[in-house]
Design a protein around this motif. Structure first.
Motif, mmCIF file in Angstrom:
data_model
loop_
_atom_site.group_PDB
_atom_site.id
_atom_site.type_symbol
_atom_site.label_atom_id
_atom_site.label_comp_id
_atom_site.label_asym_id
_atom_site.label_seq_id
_atom_site.Cartn_x
_atom_site.Cartn_y
_atom_site.Cartn_z
ATOM 1 N N GLU A 62 0.874 -1.171 0.000
ATOM 2 C CA GLU A 62 0.000 0.000 0.000
ATOM 3 C C GLU A 62 0.907 1.215 0.000
ATOM 4 O O GLU A 62 1.831 1.308 0.802
ATOM 5 C CB GLU A 62 -0.858 -0.036 1.271
ATOM 6 C CG GLU A 62 -1.838 1.080 1.399
ATOM 7 C CD GLU A 62 -2.644 0.987 2.692
ATOM 8 O OE1 GLU A 62 -3.339 1.963 2.979
ATOM 9 O OE2 GLU A 62 -2.559 -0.026 3.402
ATOM 10 N N GLY A 63 0.687 2.140 -0.926
ATOM 11 C CA GLY A 63 1.574 3.282 -0.999
ATOM 12 C C GLY A 63 0.902 4.545 -1.485
ATOM 13 O O GLY A 63 -0.174 4.508 -2.090
ATOM 14 N N SER A 106 -2.609 5.404 7.651
ATOM 15 C CA SER A 106 -2.447 4.830 8.991
ATOM 16 C C SER A 106 -1.452 3.685 9.104
ATOM 17 O O SER A 106 -0.987 3.378 10.199
ATOM 18 C CB SER A 106 -3.806 4.377 9.524
ATOM 19 O OG SER A 106 -4.367 3.407 8.662
ATOM 20 N N CYS A 107 -1.077 3.027 8.011
ATOM 21 C CA CYS A 107 -0.147 1.903 8.134
ATOM 22 C C CYS A 107 1.287 2.373 8.368
ATOM 23 O O CYS A 107 2.126 1.591 8.819
ATOM 24 C CB CYS A 107 -0.205 1.006 6.893
ATOM 25 S SG CYS A 107 0.487 1.734 5.399
ATOM 26 N N LYS A 109 3.904 4.692 10.333
ATOM 27 C CA LYS A 109 4.137 5.494 11.542
ATOM 28 C C LYS A 109 5.634 5.763 11.669
ATOM 29 O O LYS A 109 6.396 4.911 12.134
ATOM 30 C CB LYS A 109 3.636 4.772 12.790
ATOM 31 C CG LYS A 109 2.165 4.419 12.746
ATOM 32 C CD LYS A 109 1.317 5.645 12.911
ATOM 33 C CE LYS A 109 -0.146 5.245 13.006
ATOM 34 N NZ LYS A 109 -1.016 6.210 12.430
ATOM 35 N N ALA A 110 6.078 6.938 11.249
ATOM 36 C CA ALA A 110 7.504 7.273 11.209
ATOM 37 C C ALA A 110 8.162 7.165 12.575
ATOM 38 O O ALA A 110 9.301 6.692 12.682
ATOM 39 C CB ALA A 110 7.700 8.674 10.643
ATOM 40 N N ASP A 111 7.477 7.560 13.636
ATOM 41 C CA ASP A 111 8.091 7.501 14.972
ATOM 42 C C ASP A 111 8.354 6.060 15.400
ATOM 43 O O ASP A 111 9.404 5.751 15.964
ATOM 44 C CB ASP A 111 7.257 8.251 16.001
ATOM 45 C CG ASP A 111 5.810 7.793 16.064
ATOM 46 O OD1 ASP A 111 5.325 7.143 15.127
ATOM 47 O OD2 ASP A 111 5.150 8.101 17.086
ATOM 48 N N GLU A 112 7.425 5.151 15.120
ATOM 49 C CA GLU A 112 7.627 3.741 15.470
ATOM 50 C C GLU A 112 8.745 3.114 14.631
ATOM 51 O O GLU A 112 9.567 2.357 15.144
ATOM 52 C CB GLU A 112 6.325 2.952 15.274
ATOM 53 C CG GLU A 112 5.233 3.337 16.246
ATOM 54 C CD GLU A 112 3.912 2.660 15.929
ATOM 55 O OE1 GLU A 112 3.898 1.658 15.175
ATOM 56 O OE2 GLU A 112 2.883 3.141 16.444
ATOM 57 N N ILE A 113 8.772 3.445 13.359
ATOM 58 C CA ILE A 113 9.817 2.926 12.475
ATOM 59 C C ILE A 113 11.175 3.461 12.927
ATOM 60 O O ILE A 113 12.151 2.705 13.040
ATOM 61 C CB ILE A 113 9.533 3.296 11.005
ATOM 62 C CG1 ILE A 113 8.198 2.706 10.550
ATOM 63 C CG2 ILE A 113 10.673 2.843 10.100
ATOM 64 C CD1 ILE A 113 7.660 3.307 9.260
ATOM 65 N N ARG A 146 7.200 -7.223 8.394
ATOM 66 C CA ARG A 146 6.617 -5.915 8.079
ATOM 67 C C ARG A 146 7.720 -5.026 7.518
ATOM 68 O O ARG A 146 8.851 -5.059 7.982
ATOM 69 C CB ARG A 146 6.026 -5.244 9.326
ATOM 70 C CG ARG A 146 4.769 -5.894 9.836
ATOM 71 C CD ARG A 146 4.283 -5.215 11.111
ATOM 72 N NE ARG A 146 5.282 -5.421 12.178
ATOM 73 C CZ ARG A 146 5.745 -4.454 12.966
ATOM 74 N NH1 ARG A 146 5.310 -3.207 12.843
ATOM 75 N NH2 ARG A 146 6.635 -4.725 13.904
ATOM 76 N N ALA A 147 7.366 -4.219 6.529
ATOM 77 C CA ALA A 147 8.369 -3.354 5.919
ATOM 78 C C ALA A 147 7.730 -2.041 5.489
ATOM 79 O O ALA A 147 6.524 -1.983 5.209
ATOM 80 C CB ALA A 147 9.006 -4.054 4.734
ATOM 81 N N TYR A 148 8.556 -1.011 5.463
ATOM 82 C CA TYR A 148 8.089 0.339 5.165
ATOM 83 C C TYR A 148 9.098 1.024 4.250
ATOM 84 O O TYR A 148 10.300 0.809 4.374
ATOM 85 C CB TYR A 148 7.937 1.138 6.460
ATOM 86 C CG TYR A 148 7.030 0.445 7.434
ATOM 87 C CD1 TYR A 148 5.658 0.640 7.383
ATOM 88 C CD2 TYR A 148 7.535 -0.454 8.372
ATOM 89 C CE1 TYR A 148 4.813 -0.032 8.261
ATOM 90 C CE2 TYR A 148 6.700 -1.124 9.246
ATOM 91 C CZ TYR A 148 5.338 -0.908 9.189
ATOM 92 O OH TYR A 148 4.501 -1.577 10.036
ATOM 93 N N ALA A 149 8.615 1.841 3.345
ATOM 94 C CA ALA A 149 9.494 2.543 2.415
ATOM 95 C C ALA A 149 9.182 4.035 2.449
ATOM 96 O O ALA A 149 8.034 4.445 2.655
ATOM 97 C CB ALA A 149 9.298 2.001 1.003
#
Length: 161
Positions: A62-63, A106-107, A109-113, A146-149
């Motif tokens: 999702e992006g 909502s998926c 969250k920069a602070d958590e990452i 889980r991954a974030y870009a």
């Protein structure tokens, strides 16, 4: 006296409308969903010893992105690839700093990452160098897949002259 009240009221209403419009423009107006998949935008990582990114397995992607700034890209996904396999195959990214995204996405969250990157729970990898001039795409991967870009200024650019 009434003319002054009318003028002040007009200025107040104009200020409120302008403030609401600026908020909407910053938070909602320019973002568009990004379509991911083969032949479209793919989740890619840069292998060790190479400058050519290659597609990796990514599910539930999702992006969002915006043409108004190269730093507005954000994505969330899962990958079956383990952190140990990724560190042996792909380039680690130095000094990752996840940028805040809009609250409605909502998926992400920069602070958590960012906290997970600081504690070593998540690892950051170079996705694509120079995705825009002076900007890299960075991916953080958690042990559970889980991954974030996001896009981030390149280290040379961020430090300045």
């Amino acid at each position: 006296m009434n003319a002054g009240k009318i003028a002040a009221g007009g200025l107040l209403v104009t200020g409120l409308v302008a403030g609401a419009l600026m908020y909407w423009l910053q938070v909602y107006a320019f973002y568009e969903p990004v379509t991911f998949g083969p032949g479209q935008t793919e989740i890619r990582l840069t292998p060790l010893g190479s400058a050519q990114p290659e597609a990796i397995v990514a599910d539930h992607v999702e992006g969002i992105d915006a043409d108004s700034s190269p730093l507005r890209f954000r994505a969330c996904f899962t990958t079956p690839l383990s952190q140990s396999m990724l560190t042996e195959t792909y380039q680690i990214y130095p000094n990752p700093e996840p940028l805040n995204g809009p609250g409605w996405f909502s998926c992400y969250k920069a602070d958590e990452i960012g906290h997970a990157l600081q504690t070593g729970e998540a690892l950051a990898f170079l996705s694509e160098p120079g995705i825009h001039p002076g900007v890299d795409r960075v991916i953080a991967v958690f042990p559970d897949g889980r991954a974030y870009a996001w896009h981030q200024l390149q280290p040379e650019t961020a430090e300045g002259p």
